[in-house]
Scaffold this motif. Structure first.
Motif, mmCIF file in Angstrom:
data_model
loop_
_atom_site.group_PDB
_atom_site.id
_atom_site.type_symbol
_atom_site.label_atom_id
_atom_site.label_comp_id
_atom_site.label_asym_id
_atom_site.label_seq_id
_atom_site.Cartn_x
_atom_site.Cartn_y
_atom_site.Cartn_z
ATOM 1 N N ALA A 598 1.018 -1.534 -0.303
ATOM 2 C CA ALA A 598 -0.190 -0.164 -0.269
ATOM 3 C C ALA A 598 1.225 1.197 -0.163
ATOM 4 C CB ALA A 598 -0.809 -0.020 1.256
ATOM 5 N N ALA A 599 1.758 1.563 0.501
ATOM 6 C CA ALA A 599 2.874 2.008 0.294
ATOM 7 C C ALA A 599 3.662 2.940 0.049
ATOM 8 C CB ALA A 599 3.909 1.973 2.021
ATOM 9 N N ASN A 600 3.857 1.794 -1.489
ATOM 10 C CA ASN A 600 4.617 1.836 -2.191
ATOM 11 C C ASN A 600 3.894 0.658 -3.316
ATOM 12 O OD1 ASN A 600 8.206 2.341 -0.400
ATOM 13 N ND2 ASN A 600 6.791 0.755 0.104
ATOM 14 N N PRO A 601 3.206 1.584 -4.333
ATOM 15 C CA PRO A 601 1.841 0.705 -5.304
ATOM 16 C C PRO A 601 2.337 0.555 -6.489
ATOM 17 C CG PRO A 601 1.159 3.425 -4.264
ATOM 18 C CD PRO A 601 2.488 2.769 -3.659
ATOM 19 N N ARG A 602 2.809 1.433 -7.076
ATOM 20 C CA ARG A 602 3.534 1.330 -7.929
ATOM 21 C C ARG A 602 4.378 0.712 -9.211
ATOM 22 N NH1 ARG A 602 4.227 7.221 -10.490
ATOM 23 N NH2 ARG A 602 5.804 7.082 -9.144
ATOM 24 N N SER A 603 4.551 0.150 -9.589
ATOM 25 C CA SER A 603 5.311 -1.306 -10.475
ATOM 26 C C SER A 603 4.996 -0.535 -12.281
ATOM 27 C CB SER A 603 5.836 -2.392 -10.152
ATOM 28 O OG SER A 603 6.621 -3.146 -10.268
ATOM 29 N N TYR A 604 5.723 0.014 -12.562
ATOM 30 C CA TYR A 604 5.385 0.157 -14.350
ATOM 31 C C TYR A 604 6.765 0.750 -15.277
ATOM 32 C CZ TYR A 604 6.791 4.770 -12.133
ATOM 33 O OH TYR A 604 7.316 5.680 -11.851
ATOM 34 N N GLY A 719 -7.451 10.885 -0.959
ATOM 35 C CA GLY A 719 -8.428 9.654 -0.921
ATOM 36 C C GLY A 719 -7.853 8.412 -0.991
ATOM 37 N N ALA A 720 -8.945 7.154 -0.488
ATOM 38 C CA ALA A 720 -8.055 5.796 -1.511
ATOM 39 C C ALA A 720 -8.357 5.641 -2.708
ATOM 40 C CB ALA A 720 -9.511 4.765 -0.837
ATOM 41 N N TYR A 721 -7.349 5.412 -3.598
ATOM 42 C CA TYR A 721 -6.899 4.800 -4.680
ATOM 43 C C TYR A 721 -7.050 3.335 -4.873
ATOM 44 C CZ TYR A 721 -5.609 6.649 -9.223
ATOM 45 O OH TYR A 721 -5.718 6.740 -10.486
ATOM 46 N N THR A 722 -7.111 3.078 -6.123
ATOM 47 C CA THR A 722 -6.320 1.286 -6.817
ATOM 48 C C THR A 722 -5.416 1.735 -7.554
ATOM 49 O OG1 THR A 722 -8.582 0.437 -5.555
ATOM 50 C CG2 THR A 722 -7.359 -0.387 -7.457
ATOM 51 N N VAL A 723 -4.432 1.149 -7.638
ATOM 52 C CA VAL A 723 -3.333 1.403 -8.674
ATOM 53 C C VAL A 723 -3.343 -0.286 -9.799
ATOM 54 C CG1 VAL A 723 -1.226 1.628 -9.404
ATOM 55 C CG2 VAL A 723 -1.521 3.009 -7.632
ATOM 56 N N ASN A 725 -1.218 -1.674 -11.766
ATOM 57 C CA ASN A 725 -0.101 -2.731 -12.268
ATOM 58 C C ASN A 725 0.351 -3.903 -13.287
ATOM 59 O OD1 ASN A 725 1.692 -0.866 -10.739
ATOM 60 N ND2 ASN A 725 0.333 -1.854 -8.817
ATOM 61 N N ALA A 726 -0.318 -3.227 -14.848
ATOM 62 C CA ALA A 726 0.118 -4.431 -15.521
ATOM 63 C C ALA A 726 -0.937 -5.808 -14.839
ATOM 64 C CB ALA A 726 1.572 -5.279 -15.944
ATOM 65 N N GLY A 727 -1.976 -5.641 -14.729
ATOM 66 C CA GLY A 727 -3.491 -6.541 -14.473
ATOM 67 C C GLY A 727 -3.188 -6.874 -12.524
ATOM 68 N N ASN A 728 -2.251 -6.240 -11.997
ATOM 69 C CA ASN A 728 -2.109 -6.204 -10.416
ATOM 70 C C ASN A 728 -2.793 -4.880 -10.145
ATOM 71 O OD1 ASN A 728 -0.077 -9.127 -10.615
ATOM 72 N ND2 ASN A 728 -0.033 -8.049 -12.104
ATOM 73 N N THR A 729 -3.715 -5.235 -9.757
ATOM 74 C CA THR A 729 -4.310 -4.146 -8.854
ATOM 75 C C THR A 729 -3.750 -3.575 -7.176
ATOM 76 O OG1 THR A 729 -5.932 -5.648 -7.670
ATOM 77 C CG2 THR A 729 -6.300 -4.186 -9.810
ATOM 78 N N GLN A 730 -3.412 -2.648 -6.746
ATOM 79 C CA GLN A 730 -3.204 -2.336 -5.456
ATOM 80 C C GLN A 730 -4.047 -1.240 -4.528
ATOM 81 O OE1 GLN A 730 -0.321 -3.909 -3.184
ATOM 82 N NE2 GLN A 730 -1.389 -2.078 -2.035
ATOM 83 N N ASN A 731 -4.316 -1.600 -3.665
ATOM 84 C CA ASN A 731 -4.723 -0.081 -2.552
ATOM 85 C C ASN A 731 -3.780 0.893 -1.814
ATOM 86 O OD1 ASN A 731 -7.101 -1.201 -4.241
ATOM 87 N ND2 ASN A 731 -8.316 -2.614 -2.341
ATOM 88 N N THR A 732 -4.064 1.832 -2.076
ATOM 89 C CA THR A 732 -3.396 2.804 -1.743
ATOM 90 C C THR A 732 -4.108 3.830 -1.304
ATOM 91 O OG1 THR A 732 -1.121 3.519 -1.471
ATOM 92 C CG2 THR A 732 -2.718 4.173 -3.709
ATOM 93 N N PHE A 733 -3.306 4.947 -0.291
ATOM 94 C CA PHE A 733 -3.908 6.224 0.085
ATOM 95 C C PHE A 733 -3.652 7.345 -0.918
ATOM 96 C CE2 PHE A 733 -5.646 3.215 2.802
ATOM 97 C CZ PHE A 733 -6.965 3.648 2.766
ATOM 98 N N VAL A 734 -3.850 8.710 -1.497
ATOM 99 C CA VAL A 734 -3.277 9.356 -2.656
ATOM 100 C C VAL A 734 -3.554 10.800 -1.438
ATOM 101 C CG1 VAL A 734 -3.188 8.251 -4.041
ATOM 102 C CG2 VAL A 734 -4.671 9.346 -4.182
#
Length: 819
Positions: A598-604, A719-723, A725-734
């Motif tokens: 959640a605190a490191n939500p991106r992979s791209y 607010g809450a956000y869903t990333v 990552n190439a089909g792998n979703t990750q919930n986080t807060f932005v």
């Protein structure tokens, strides 16, 4: 990051061991409102804020009086509006035989008027809402009462007061229109009387008497006429600066000699590291110069005597042939970010120290399993050591200390535990050149990036620290002692450090998936959990608090801390107490699409350059912020969100990469330095400016590294956000989206540099910024930069060697930087 040098083999230790089309405020400020009635009729605070420097004259309220000697009349000028931090000039006029003309303030937040007579000026103060300041202009007739007139200045809350700087690949420091750059201390500049000027041809020596290389974090300590601390002075001070590393190709006439290294070359390179303490003075109108023979000038190098304090001091972990009692050592190295205490001392942080040490292949057989795993977990695995220093002498212990191979019968006979003497926070008293710096072991040993200090009345001082390597952690140390404000001006400053830094609780952070977090105590007891076996590591059992302080990474592993994408600088908002942590970047080997949290939500992938080469993982980094529950430093829980995501605005996916909505006027990559404007001036009050520096390798095909200014919000403003990552979703807060009003690029540096190190004078009218390793990838025959010569000479010789330097940035109108 520093590249591997093929001649002498260097690694920095960062290894995996676990939109401008909008009309600018400044252009609007250039237009005059017609008269006071037009100014105030229906105007709200936002409109009022558009005025910049204001000149009041000619048509305000008039006063008239006097008969003997002729009539006297005065005018205080028209009323206008401005915003916090801007320069306002008041000009009155007198008709007749008036005398003793002058200005006084009648209402509103008190300001300091400079100048005299009919014309004075002041800096508009920080305000939370539009606020009127009333000023009175008066003059006396020859006989009779003074004649007066008033005018009103409406001050609105602070806004960013400059046009965004565009991307730049030029070999020069670029700042907004209306600002100026002065080059200050440079690599090699002499700081001791009698030391020769720097030739910059590789022949210079005596770096224990010169400014070192790769200037990193810095701080300006005000200096009184009696050479004592003065937090309010903005015209004279001590600049304390870290010297993280070297560009060794430029330090020698023809580059470094391959191993075995000549002793003189190795000593030069060693002494280029460390810290410098140097006096600077404002010669008038913020024209700064270095005082070469300043009484407090000092170099602290890897050879300077040090003392250890706290739980690990005197333990077997710190015994060496030099410090046989485990209480003393030598030097500090790879000094990256910093901290400043409330009692006028400087904290320098030892980051990627591990790569400087050599361990021969024979060493493993002489070690215990626990020692081998500890060495590996801290990255001490090189067979040569950075720059091959250990090859320069077999007898000089300034050299042999860099070989950690077991050679003697006991630890007191060799330097097997010399690596344990590094990786600490080091406290320095800049006002006492004879004092011995102290390594504060209670704050733990790891790749310390920085140590932001929060000292609040009635609370215990807290120290927030990142461990700069992929997959490492965020830490906090909370003192056992409650802050006593009288300690701020104590004479024995290092003794106050003993009080607040040697006893307390060290914590490591776990970021939970629901936007909360927990500080987990790293406190030894017989039930403290073992570090479980994983990969090539065996199970590790802790034996004492000293063990936890020396092997802090293992202890954090044992508690299940959250691995982060290179935790770097920490900075605290002086108004809200919120803590900001820069996470520079991560690569795909550590942060694959299935390895986010959640605190490191991106992979791209962020393809770079004409070749469209892949950059996968989290190559642009992000900034996390947290707010302690109850707003107390000793809280054990917190709330968090992601304030900003770095991205290339030109081609980044707007949903899953450019989540913060960056444009080409404010996009950035690899945030590194972070600093809030000082609370002693309007830029650091009410809603303080946050400054963000970059150490980038991902966006450098478009622009050199940069400095941005921001007016941040607060945790929870998004607010809450869903990333995805190439089909792998990750919930986080932005956090809230970036806009032209709350984030702008302020500076772009010269070629191949990193922007690092930032502070200002207390009045906020000079900003000091470090330009580190310009031209780092070049060679003696083909330098990668010719800065700082190019700053004042566009035709500088293409063969001139670059030098890390500090620059002073000022507003041409004398206002507060950024507003």
């Amino acid at each position: 990051m520093t590249e591997m040098n093929p001649v002498t083999a260097y690694t920095d230790g960062d290894v995996d061991t676990n939109d401008t089309t909008q009309r600018s405020l400044e252009s609007m400020a250039a237009e005059r409102y017609s008269r006071r009635n037009a100014m105030f009729r229906g105007a709200g605070a936002t409109t009022m804020a558009f005025m910049g420097t204001s000149l009041l004259s000619a048509c305000g309220d008039d006063g008239q009086g006097g008969t003997i000697g002729g009539a006297v009349s005065v005018s205080a000028g028209s009323s206008v509006a401005t915003s916090a931090g801007r320069v306002v000039t008041l000009t009155g006029t007198v008709s007749g035989n008036g005398q003793d003309a002058g200005w006084t303030q009648r209402t509103g937040p008190a300001v300091a008027l400079s100048g005299g007579g009919a014309t004075v000026s002041f800096i508009a103060p920080a305000v939370a809402a539009a606020t009127d300041l009333v000023f009175q202009f008066s003059a006396k007739p020859l006989i009779g009462e003074a004649v007066t007139a008033t005018t009103t200045v409406r001050v609105s809350p602070a806004v960013l007061g400059f046009s965004a700087v565009a991307h730049s690949l030029a070999d020069v420091v670029v700042v907004p229109e209306g600002y100026s750059v002065t080059v200050m201390g440079r690599l090699g500049d002499p700081i001791v009387a009698g030391t020769a000027a720097y030739k910059n041809d590789g022949s210079d020596a005596d770096f224990d008497k010169r400014i070192g290389d790769h200037g990193d974090a810095l701080h300006f300590f005000g200096l009184s006429a009696a050479n004592k601390p003065d937090r309010n002075i903005s015209t004279r001070g001590l600049m304390v600066q870290n010297h993280e590393n070297i560009s060794e190709q430029y330090l020698h006439p023809n580059g470094p000699t391959p191993a075995p290294r000549p002793l003189a070359e190795a000593i030069k390179e060693i002494e280029c590291h460390g810290v410098s303490v140097t006096e600077y003075i404002d010669n008038g109108s913020r024209k700064w110069s270095l005082v070469q023979g300043g009484a407090l000038n000092r170099r602290i190098t890897p050879n300077t005597p040090m003392a250890f304090s706290g739980p690990a001091a005197g333990s077997p972990f710190l015994v060496t042939a030099y410090g046989k009692d485990g209480k003393i050592g030598r030097g500090t190295i790879n000094n990256c970010a910093n901290g400043v205490t409330g009692w006028n001392t400087y904290l320098t942080c030892e980051e990627n120290y591990a790569g400087y040490f050599r361990r021969d292949a024979s060493d493993d057989a002489a070690r215990t399993v626990a020692e081998i795993d500890s060495l590996k977990r801290n990255g001490i695995t090189s067979r040569s050591g950075n720059n091959d220093w250990s090859t320069a002498s077999a007898t000089d212990d300034r050299i042999t200390r860099w070989n950690a191979t077991i050679k003697g019968a006991t630890a007191a006979d060799d330097f097997r535990y010399e690596p344990n003497q590094f990786g600490w926070v080091v406290e320095i008293d800049p006002y006492d050149p004879k004092s011995t710096p102290r390594k504060r072991t209670a704050l733990g040993r790891f790749g310390h990036e920085g140590a932001f200090v929060r000292a609040v009345a009635g609370q215990k001082p807290a120290f927030y620290m990142g461990d700069d390597s992929r997959g490492e952690y965020l830490y906090k140390f909370v003192s056992a002692a409650t802050w006593v404000e009288a300690d701020a001006d104590a004479a024995d400053r290092l003794a106050i450090g003993d009080k607040y830094m040697d006893t307390g609780t060290l914590y490591v952070a776990r970021f939970n998936a629901d936007g909360t977090g927990t500080w987990m105590p790293l406190v030894y007891s017989p039930t403290f959990p073992k570090r479980a076996a994983s990969g090539s590591y065996r199970e590790y059992t802790f034996t004492s608090q000293a063990d936890i302080c020396v092997n802090t990474r293992f202890a954090a592993d044992a508690l299940g801390a959250t691995p982060m994408d290179r935790p770097e600088w920490t900075a605290g908002n002086p108004a809200t107490g919120e803590i900001y942590l820069t996470l520079t970047n991560s690569n795909n080997s550590f942060r694959p699409v299935t390895g986010t949290n959640a605190a490191n939500p991106r992979s791209y992938n962020d393809p770079k350059g004409p070749s469209n080469s892949a950059q996968t993982g989290n190559p642009n980094g992000h900034i996390v912020r947290l707010r302690e529950d109850g707003d107390t430093t000793s809280a054990t829980t917190f709330k968090w969100d992601i304030y900003l995501f770095g991205a290339d605005a030109t081609d980044a996916n707007p949903t899953n990469v450019n989540i913060s909505g960056l444009t080409t006027a404010n996009d950035f990559s690899s945030p590194d330095g972070a600093w809030f404007s000082r609370a002693s001036n309007p830029a650091g009050q009410i809603n303080p400016l946050l400054w963000i520096e970059t150490d980038d390798g991902a966006l450098t095909d478009r622009t050199n590294c940069m400095l941005l200014a921001a007016i941040p919000g607060h945790v929870g403003d998004g607010g809450a956000y869903t990333v995805n990552n190439a089909g792998n979703t990750q919930n986080t807060f932005v956090g809230a989206k970036a806009t032209a009003a709350n984030l702008r690029r302020f500076l772009v540096g010269p070629s191949q540099c990193e922007i690092t190190g930032i502070d200002s004078t207390p009045d906020g009218r000079t900003l000091f910024v470090g330009i580190q390793h310009p031209g780092e990838s070049g060679s003696v025959t083909a330098p990668g930069s010719n800065w700082p010569d190019t700053q004042s000479n566009a035709s500088a010789a293409k063969t001139v060697r670059p030098r890390s330097s500090i620059v002073a940035i000022t507003r041409n109108d004398g206002g507060v930087i950024g507003l």
